[in-house]
Write an enzyme that holds these catalytic residues in place. Structure first.
Site, PDB file in Angstrom:
ATOM      1  N   LYS A 157      49.208  41.854  41.886  1.00 28.17           N
ATOM      2  CA  LYS A 157      49.439  42.877  40.865  1.00 28.17           C
ATOM      3  C   LYS A 157      48.123  43.607  40.640  1.00 28.17           C
ATOM      4  O   LYS A 157      47.234  43.135  39.933  1.00 28.17           O
ATOM      5  CB  LYS A 157      49.900  42.265  39.544  1.00 28.17           C
ATOM      6  CG  LYS A 157      50.379  43.326  38.571  1.00 28.17           C
ATOM      7  CD  LYS A 157      50.129  42.995  37.119  1.00 28.17           C
ATOM      8  CE  LYS A 157      48.811  43.466  36.600  1.00 28.17           C
ATOM      9  NZ  LYS A 157      48.629  44.920  36.502  1.00 28.17           N
ATOM     10  N   GLY A 207      39.280  39.998  34.736  1.00 31.42           N
ATOM     11  CA  GLY A 207      39.500  40.934  33.633  1.00 31.42           C
ATOM     12  C   GLY A 207      38.759  40.468  32.401  1.00 31.42           C
ATOM     13  O   GLY A 207      37.726  39.805  32.496  1.00 31.42           O
ATOM     14  N   SER A 208      39.324  40.796  31.247  1.00 28.97           N
ATOM     15  CA  SER A 208      38.596  40.516  30.002  1.00 28.97           C
ATOM     16  C   SER A 208      38.732  39.056  29.572  1.00 28.97           C
ATOM     17  O   SER A 208      39.673  38.354  29.980  1.00 28.97           O
ATOM     18  CB  SER A 208      39.130  41.402  28.879  1.00 28.97           C
ATOM     19  OG  SER A 208      40.416  40.943  28.510  1.00 28.97           O
ATOM     20  N   GLY A 212      41.952  36.564  29.691  1.00 29.84           N
ATOM     21  CA  GLY A 212      41.756  35.291  30.385  1.00 29.84           C
ATOM     22  C   GLY A 212      42.267  34.118  29.551  1.00 29.84           C
ATOM     23  O   GLY A 212      42.891  33.184  30.086  1.00 29.84           O
ATOM     24  N   GLU A 229      37.829  35.140  36.257  1.00 29.63           N
ATOM     25  CA  GLU A 229      36.552  35.828  36.365  1.00 29.63           C
ATOM     26  C   GLU A 229      36.514  36.832  35.218  1.00 29.63           C
ATOM     27  O   GLU A 229      37.190  37.858  35.269  1.00 29.63           O
ATOM     28  CB  GLU A 229      36.465  36.535  37.738  1.00 29.63           C
ATOM     29  CG  GLU A 229      35.125  37.123  38.011  1.00 29.63           C
ATOM     30  CD  GLU A 229      34.059  36.087  37.811  1.00 29.63           C
ATOM     31  OE1 GLU A 229      33.149  36.339  37.015  1.00 29.63           O
ATOM     32  OE2 GLU A 229      34.154  35.005  38.419  1.00 29.63           O
ATOM     33  N   CYS A 263      31.349  43.834  35.982  1.00 29.75           N
ATOM     34  CA  CYS A 263      31.142  42.587  35.217  1.00 29.75           C
ATOM     35  C   CYS A 263      29.677  42.204  35.290  1.00 29.75           C
ATOM     36  O   CYS A 263      29.165  41.530  34.404  1.00 29.75           O
ATOM     37  CB  CYS A 263      31.929  41.434  35.798  1.00 29.75           C
ATOM     38  SG  CYS A 263      33.572  41.833  36.244  1.00 29.75           S
ATOM     39  N   GLU A 364      30.758  42.834  25.269  1.00 33.75           N
ATOM     40  CA  GLU A 364      30.840  43.596  26.522  1.00 33.75           C
ATOM     41  C   GLU A 364      31.400  44.991  26.234  1.00 33.75           C
ATOM     42  O   GLU A 364      32.504  45.138  25.727  1.00 33.75           O
ATOM     43  CB  GLU A 364      31.743  42.861  27.516  1.00 33.75           C
ATOM     44  CG  GLU A 364      31.687  43.494  28.890  1.00 33.75           C
ATOM     45  CD  GLU A 364      32.478  42.728  29.940  1.00 33.75           C
ATOM     46  OE1 GLU A 364      33.602  42.284  29.637  1.00 33.75           O
ATOM     47  OE2 GLU A 364      31.980  42.600  31.077  1.00 33.75           O
TER      48      GLU A 364
END
Ligand code: UN1
Length: 475
Positions: A157, A207-208, A212, A229, A263, A364
C-alpha cells in the site's frame, strides 16, 4: 463507477494521473491472491528469486531517468535527489539479488554422535507493506526486495500522495519476471484494513510515531510481526575544533535536502559556543541563497513540500517557535511569488537561540526548519543530542578522534555520522533507530532478513537409535 485516486503534483497542483482506489474488499482480494501465490513462490529456489531481482535492478537502471522525472513531479524532490532515490532501489535490488545465493543459516555441531544440526531462514507468508511518499521508490525496495528474496509474497500500500510511482514500481517487478500474484498493490486509505487482515502475518510500516503505535495495537490481536520505521529529530553536533565549512555543507544538505522531509533530516544543530555565531551567520547566508522551484528545473535547490497539510503543519511550527521565544533568523514563510503560488513551497527556515526543550527542538516537523542550540562542552552536546524521544540518526563534526569515538559510543541513535550530515545511509548496512523511532528492527542489509523470515532449527539423527538430548551425552 469505481473510485479513483488522483495524483497531483505538489510543485504545480497539476493532475498527473489516477489509479483505482481500493477498499476493504480490494484488500481482501489482494491478500487472497498473495496467499495463493505464496504456495508456489516459497518453493522457487532462492537463487532463482534472486535472479528476478537482478533483472529488476537492470530494468530500474534502464528506467532511471523516467522514474526520476516522475518523482520530481509526483513527490517534488529535486532531480539529483530523485535520482538518488531511484539509485537506492537499484543498489538494494543488486544487494538482495545476491542474498538469493546466501540467505545464510548456521550449521553447528551436535552434542550427540551421528547427529547433524542446522538452522534455516523460512519465509512467513504474506507481507503487508505500508510505504511513505518521501522515498517513493527507495522505501518500497527496502521492504519488498528482502521480503521477496526470502520467499514471501507482498501486498503493497503506497502512500496516497505518490500512487503513480508505487504503481510503476510494481509494474517493473512484473516485467522482471515476478510471477502473477506475488506482489499485489492496493491504493488509498486502506492501511488499517491491511493491518487488521488475519491473512497478513507481517506488517512493515514507515511513517509517523502516532500511526506506528496504532499499527502495533491493531496488529496485536493476531500477534503479527510488526516492523516500524518512525520519526526522528536528528541533530548535528558542531564542536569548536570542527571544519566549519564542511559542517555548513553537511547541515545545509541534511537540513534542507528533500525540503527537510526525510526521517534522517537534521532538524537540530548543536553548536559549541566558540563557533556558534560564525556557524549561524554562514548557515543563514547559505539558506538565503537557496532557490525554490519545481524539482525538474536544473537550478532548483529546494523543491515543494508534499501537500497543503504539510505546508500548514510546517508553518504552524514557525509560530510555535516564535511564541516559545526562539529567534527566527530566516525563512518562516510560505513562498508564493510567481508560479510558486501554484505549489506548496516553504522557505528554508532557521531558528537561533533555541532551548533544547522547546517544542521546535523536540517534535518532528518534517519540513525545512532547522533549530540552532548553543552548548558549552562535549558532554552537554551529547546530552542535548540524546534529549529527545527519537533515536534515528546523529552526527558530529570534530577533528578530535577521541571525541569522535566517544560520540560513536554515547549517541543514542541507530546511525551515527562522523564529519558528515545525518543523511546518506547505504543499503548494505542496517537502517533504523532506537527509542521511539521503531521497535528494535532494522531495514536494509542482512538485518532486513530478520524482519521477513523466521528461523527453523533442524536436527537430523543418523545414528539409527534413540538418542536423548541432554541425557545420552558422553561423559
Ligand atoms: C527516510 O528518510 O525515510 O539516509 C529514508 C538517507 C536516505 C534514506 C532516508 N538514504 O537519508
Amino acid at each position: 463507477m469505481a473510485a479513483t485516486l488522483e495524483s497531483t503534483s505538489p510543485a504545480t497542483g497539476e493532475v498527473l494521473g489516477s489509479v483505482p482506489e481500493g477498499d476493504e474488499q480490494a484488500v481482501a482480494r489482494a491478500v487472497e491472491a498473495a496467499q495463493a501465490a505464496y504456495e508456489h513462490w516459497r518453493l522457487v529456489p532462492a537463487p532463482k528469486r534472486g535472479e528476478i531481482l537482478f533483472r529488476f535492478a537492470h530494468i530500474v537502471e534502464r528506467e532511471k531517468a523516467a522514474l526520476t522525472d516522475l518523482m520530481t513531479r509526483e513527490m517534488g524532490k529535486v532531480k539529483a535527489e530523485a535520482g538518488g532515490d531511484v539509485q537506492e532501489a537499484i543498489d538494494m535490488a543488486y544487494y538482495m539479488a545476491g542474498e538469493g545465493r546466501r540467505l545464510f543459516g548456521q550449521t553447528t555441531p551436535s552434542e550427540l554422535q551421528d547427529k547433524f544440526n542446522m538452522s534455516v531462514r523460512m519465509p512467513v507468508g504474506v507481507v503487508g507493506a505500508i510505504t511513505p511518499w518521501n522515498f517513493p521508490i527507495a522505501i518500497p525496495s527496502w521492504k519488498l526486495l528482502p521480503a521477496l528474496v526470502s520467499g514471501n509474497t507482498v501486498v503493497l500500500k503506497p502512500s496516497a500522495d505518490t500512487p503513480l510511482l508505487g504503481q510503476r514500481f510494481v509494474e517493473l517487478l512484473g516485467e522482471a519476471g515476478l510471477p502473477d500474484g506475488v506482489v499485489q498493490i492496493v491504493h488509498g486509505h486502506i492501511g488499517e484494513a491491511l493491518v487488521r487482515h488475519p491473512g497478513v502475518p507481517i506488517i512493515t510500516f514507515t511513517g509517523s510515531r502516532e500511526t506506528g503505535v496504532a499499527v502495533t495495537k491493531a496488529a496485536a490481536d493476531h500477534l503479527k510481526h510488526v516492523h516500524l520505521e518512525l520519526g526522528g529529530k536528528n541533530a548535528i553536533i558542531v564542536l569548536d575544533d570542527a571544519d566549519l565549512e564542511l559542517a555548513v555543507e553537511g547541515i545545509i544538505w541534511s537540513g534542507f535536502g528533500t525540503s527537510g522531509q526525510r526521517c534522517t533530516a537534521a532538524s537540530r544543530v548543536i553548536a559549541h559556543a566558540a563557533v556558534y555565531d560564525e556557524l549561524q551567520s554562514r548557515l543563514v547566508a547559505r539558506a538565503e541563497q537557496m532557490r525554490l522551484g519545481p524539482g525538474w528545473e536544473d537550478d532548483t535547490d529546494v523543491g515543494p513540500v508534499i501537500n497543503r497539510a504539510a505546508v500548514e503543519k510546517i508553518h504552524s511550527y514557525t509560530k510555535i517557535g516564535e511564541d516559545e521565544g526562539a529567534t527566527l533568523l530566516t525563512g518562516g514563510e510560505i513562498a508564493t511569488d510567481g508560479d510558486l503560488a501554484k505549489g506548496h513551497y516553504y522557505r528554508p527556515t532557521i531558528f537561533g537561540a533555541v532551548d533544547a526543550q522547546m517544542r521546535i527542538a523536540q517534535e518532528e516537523i518534517f519540513g525545512p526548519t532547522v533549530s540552532l542550540i548553543e552548548v558549552h562542552d562535549f558532554d552537554e552536546a551529547i546530552r542535548v543530542s540524546n534529549g529527545i524521544k527519537y533515536g534515528l540518526s546523529s552526527s558530529i563534526f570534530t577533528r578530535d578522534v577521541n571525541k569522535a569515538f566517544r560520540a560513536m559510543r554515547d549517541l543514542q541513535a541507530g546511525i551515527t555520522y562522523i564529519n558528515a550530515g545525518t543523511t546518506g545511509a547505504e543499503v548494505h548496512l542496517p537502517f533504523g533507530g532506537t527509542k521511539d523511532t521503531g521497535n528494535g528492527h532494522r531495514e536494509a542489509g542482512q538485518a532486513a532478513l530478520d524482519v521477513f523470515t523466521e528461523w527453523k532449527s533442524i536436527y537430523v539423527d543418523y545414528s539409527g537409535r534413540l538418542q536423548r538430548a541432554q541425557i545420552d551425552v558422553a561423559p
